[in-house]
Scaffold this motif. Structure first.
Motif, short mmCIF file in Angstrom:
data_model
loop_
_atom_site.label_atom_id
_atom_site.label_comp_id
_atom_site.label_asym_id
_atom_site.label_seq_id
_atom_site.Cartn_x
_atom_site.Cartn_y
_atom_site.Cartn_z
N CYS A 199 0.83 -1.20 0.00
CA CYS A 199 0.00 0.00 0.00
C CYS A 199 0.87 1.25 0.00
O CYS A 199 1.77 1.38 0.82
N ALA A 200 0.60 2.14 -0.92
CA ALA A 200 1.40 3.35 -1.06
C ALA A 200 0.92 4.47 -0.15
O ALA A 200 1.58 5.51 -0.06
N PHE A 201 -0.20 4.29 0.52
CA PHE A 201 -0.76 5.34 1.36
C PHE A 201 -0.36 5.14 2.82
O PHE A 201 -0.47 4.02 3.35
N SER A 202 0.05 6.20 3.45
CA SER A 202 0.36 6.17 4.87
C SER A 202 -0.30 7.38 5.51
O SER A 202 -0.14 8.51 5.05
N GLY A 203 -1.06 7.15 6.56
CA GLY A 203 -1.83 8.22 7.18
C GLY A 203 -0.98 9.20 7.96
O GLY A 203 0.14 8.90 8.38
N GLY A 204 -1.53 10.39 8.16
CA GLY A 204 -0.86 11.39 8.99
C GLY A 204 -0.73 12.74 8.32
O GLY A 204 -0.65 12.85 7.09
N GLU A 205 -0.73 13.79 9.14
CA GLU A 205 -0.69 15.16 8.64
C GLU A 205 0.56 15.44 7.81
O GLU A 205 0.47 16.00 6.71
N GLN A 206 1.72 15.07 8.31
CA GLN A 206 2.96 15.38 7.60
C GLN A 206 3.04 14.64 6.27
O GLN A 206 3.55 15.18 5.28
N THR A 207 2.52 13.41 6.23
CA THR A 207 2.52 12.65 4.98
C THR A 207 1.60 13.31 3.96
O THR A 207 1.93 13.39 2.77
N GLY A 208 0.44 13.78 4.41
CA GLY A 208 -0.48 14.46 3.50
C GLY A 208 0.09 15.76 2.95
O GLY A 208 -0.02 16.05 1.76
N LEU A 209 0.73 16.55 3.82
CA LEU A 209 1.33 17.80 3.37
C LEU A 209 2.49 17.54 2.42
O LEU A 209 2.70 18.28 1.45
N ALA A 210 3.24 16.47 2.68
CA ALA A 210 4.35 16.12 1.79
C ALA A 210 3.84 15.71 0.41
O ALA A 210 4.43 16.07 -0.61
N GLN A 213 2.94 18.85 -1.60
CA GLN A 213 4.11 19.53 -2.15
C GLN A 213 4.72 18.73 -3.30
O GLN A 213 5.15 19.30 -4.31
N GLU A 214 4.75 17.41 -3.14
CA GLU A 214 5.33 16.57 -4.19
C GLU A 214 4.56 16.68 -5.49
O GLU A 214 5.15 16.86 -6.56
N TYR A 215 3.23 16.59 -5.41
CA TYR A 215 2.41 16.55 -6.62
C TYR A 215 2.42 17.88 -7.36
O TYR A 215 2.41 17.92 -8.59
N LEU A 216 2.48 18.98 -6.59
CA LEU A 216 2.48 20.30 -7.24
C LEU A 216 3.89 20.76 -7.56
O LEU A 216 4.24 20.93 -8.74
N PHE A 217 4.70 20.93 -6.54
CA PHE A 217 5.98 21.61 -6.74
C PHE A 217 7.16 20.65 -6.91
O PHE A 217 8.22 21.07 -7.35
N GLY A 218 6.95 19.37 -6.58
CA GLY A 218 8.03 18.41 -6.74
C GLY A 218 8.14 17.89 -8.16
O GLY A 218 9.16 18.08 -8.83
N ASN A 219 7.08 17.27 -8.65
CA ASN A 219 7.13 16.70 -10.01
C ASN A 219 6.22 17.43 -10.99
O ASN A 219 6.13 17.03 -12.15
N HIS A 220 5.51 18.46 -10.52
CA HIS A 220 4.65 19.29 -11.38
C HIS A 220 3.61 18.45 -12.14
O HIS A 220 3.19 18.83 -13.24
N ALA A 221 3.20 17.34 -11.53
CA ALA A 221 2.22 16.47 -12.19
C ALA A 221 0.87 17.16 -12.36
O ALA A 221 0.07 16.77 -13.22
N ILE A 222 0.62 18.19 -11.56
CA ILE A 222 -0.64 18.93 -11.68
C ILE A 222 -0.83 19.49 -13.08
O ILE A 222 -1.96 19.64 -13.55
N CYS A 223 0.25 19.77 -13.78
CA CYS A 223 0.16 20.39 -15.11
C CYS A 223 -0.50 19.49 -16.14
O CYS A 223 -0.97 19.97 -17.18
N GLY A 251 -9.17 14.39 7.40
CA GLY A 251 -8.82 15.71 7.88
C GLY A 251 -7.35 15.89 8.22
O GLY A 251 -6.98 16.88 8.86
N SER A 252 -6.50 14.97 7.80
CA SER A 252 -5.07 15.17 7.99
C SER A 252 -4.55 16.29 7.09
O SER A 252 -3.48 16.85 7.33
N LEU A 253 -5.33 16.57 6.04
CA LEU A 253 -4.99 17.63 5.10
C LEU A 253 -6.19 18.54 4.94
O LEU A 253 -7.31 18.07 4.74
N ALA A 259 -6.37 24.17 -1.79
CA ALA A 259 -6.80 25.23 -2.70
C ALA A 259 -5.78 26.36 -2.75
O ALA A 259 -5.50 26.90 -3.83
N GLU A 260 -5.23 26.72 -1.61
CA GLU A 260 -4.22 27.78 -1.58
C GLU A 260 -2.95 27.35 -2.31
O GLU A 260 -2.31 28.14 -3.01
N ALA A 261 -2.58 26.06 -2.17
CA ALA A 261 -1.39 25.56 -2.87
C ALA A 261 -1.60 25.61 -4.38
O ALA A 261 -0.67 25.95 -5.13
#
Length: 444
Positions: A199-210, A213-223, A251-253, A259-261
């Motif tokens: 399983c690639a998912f791990s619960g927790g606030e820091q994991t969600g915030l990471a 950041q990864e999806y937007l500013f790390g690999n720019h996959a959002i584009c 609610g970990s994220l 939306a702000e990100a």
């Protein structure tokens, strides 16, 4: 003032208006109630909490406790019905105020009302932490919430607001002390099982915030989100979609943080159809949140909010075959196997298996929604039941019943049959639609 903060679907320290209010207390008891009723089958034959959801939730709770301990606090985990354990804690620790996040869902609303009736001398406060907007900042009253998403989206976009302009709450760095650390009974909670599939998912606030950041500013996959989001294999094509939903669900994220990100990415990196589309999907989640609060119990009724009667019944063998990935539809089987083994399924897969459930198998949509509730690590009561009603033609869709051509969908989204092969979609002995034996007769 001695305050009890009831953590529910807000397992974080960032952007948490309810916890900020609780931090103004002199003494603070942080509580999470694990309800034994989650783990027993309900009237629709499924549990409210399956092994995958429970594992992810437990990881999030342990992460939250680590964060609280760093602030001199701790998380009191109470295994029991909230209507019983919270009054006991209030009485034992001289609590004068109970605070939680506002919840959609009739079960959650009923528990809140029960607590207020049991504790008439205690103050109760709710804050909106699950949504982008507060009720007061919506462009319309809750009673006049549009009956379709398109109308809601237009109202929001006409205001030019995306929610984060309401000022996100900073990450809390200090909390008042607890009125003692009562011994909890977390040892009575069900064990956390290892997943059948990595399983690639791990619960927790820091994991969600990471992940944000990864999806937007790390690999720019959002584009490329709009072009890739319909990929079926959530694990083979990890960045095809954001995968924010599990952390948003418990609610970990914060939705406002997401939306702000997105808005920040559009200001500093690039803005295109894909960046808009991720916001568009976040707005769908927002709509169903308010939709659930508006319609209450109608969200769970067979005829839906439209009160539209459809000829459905319950065929036990069909339901079992669907859950076990043993139907005559390989694409559906593959998606259901993935769900059962990982607790996750792509958005496209969810639409296809739900369409099969409602149209090909002719089953009551509520049973399918209940199975998703048990299995999905990103289960969200408003989005889950709102989407099932939508597809079944009894909810927010003005077009009525949605039916997908499963063969055409397979050709479009799995032309080489890779997804079906990877998730063993070819059933050895698929259960036919009209298979009936003595155990199934008579059907009432």
């Amino acid at each position: 003032m001695r305050t009890l903060y009831w953590f529910t679907r807000d397992l974080r320290l960032h952007d948490n208006a309810a916890l900020l209010a609780a931090s103004k207390a002199n003494m603070l008891l942080c509580v999470y109630a694990v309800d034994p009723r989650w783990f027993t089958p309900g009237p629709m034959q499924s549990k409210a909490m399956g092994t995958h959801r429970w594992r992810f939730l437990w990881q999030s709770l342990m992460a939250l406790e680590r964060s609280l301990r760093a602030l001199g606090q701790r998380l009191h985990i109470a295994y029991g019905k909230p209507e019983e354990v919270i009054p006991a804690l209030v009485h034992n620790h001289g609590i004068s105020c109970v605070i939680r996040s506002r919840q959609p869902g009739t079960r959650e609303a009923g528990q809140w009302q029960t607590l207020q009736s049991k504790l008439p001398d205690t103050a109760f406060q709710e804050f909106e932490t699950l949504s982008l907007f507060t009720e007061g900042s919506l462009p319309t009253s809750l009673e006049e919430l549009p009956e379709t998403f398109s109308q809601f989206r237009k109202q929001i976009e006409q205001t030019g607001e995306r929610g984060p302009s309401l000022l996100r709450i900073r990450t809390l760095t200090a909390l008042p002390p607890a009125p003692g650390f009562p011994e909890d009974n977390r040892g009575e909670c069900p064990p956390v099982d290892d997943p059948l599939h990595p399983c690639a998912f791990s619960g927790g606030e820091q994991t969600g915030l990471a992940r944000l950041q990864e999806y937007l500013f790390g690999n720019h996959a959002i584009c490329e989100y709009k072009q890739t989001r319909n990929a079926l294999d959530a694990f083979g094509e990890w960045d095809a979609s954001s995968k924010f939903s599990p952390w948003l669900a418990d609610g970990s994220l914060s939705a406002r943080e997401v939306a702000e990100a997105i808005a920040h990415y559009e200001r500093t990196e690039t803005q295109n159809e894909s960046t808009y589309w991720l916001w568009f999907e976040l707005l769908w989640r927002e709509y169903f949140y308010w939709y659930a609060l508006k319609h209450g119990a109608d969200l769970f009724r067979r005829d839906g909010v439209q009160r539209k009667r459809r000829p459905v019944t319950f065929y036990g063998h069909r339901f079992k075959a669907w859950c076990e990935g043993n139907t005559q539809y390989p694409l559906v089987n593959a998606a259901m196997n993935q769900l059962r083994e990982t607790g996750y399924m792509s958005n496209r897969g969810r639409q296809l298996v739900a369409s099969c459930f409602v149209n090909e198998l002719e089953l009551d949509w509520r049973y399918g929604a209940a199975w998703f509730e048990e299995q999905l690590i990103d289960y969200d009561v408003a989005s889950n039941y709102g989407n099932w009603q939508y597809l079944a033609g009894v909810g927010a869709d003005p077009r009525g019943l949605r039916r997908f051509n499963l063969e055409k969908q397979a050709q479009q989204y799995d032309p080489a049959g890779t997804f079906v092969t990877n998730w063993r979609g070819q059933a050895k002995q698929p259960v036919g639609l009209h298979t009936v034996d003595a155990a199934d007769w008579p059907i009432s």
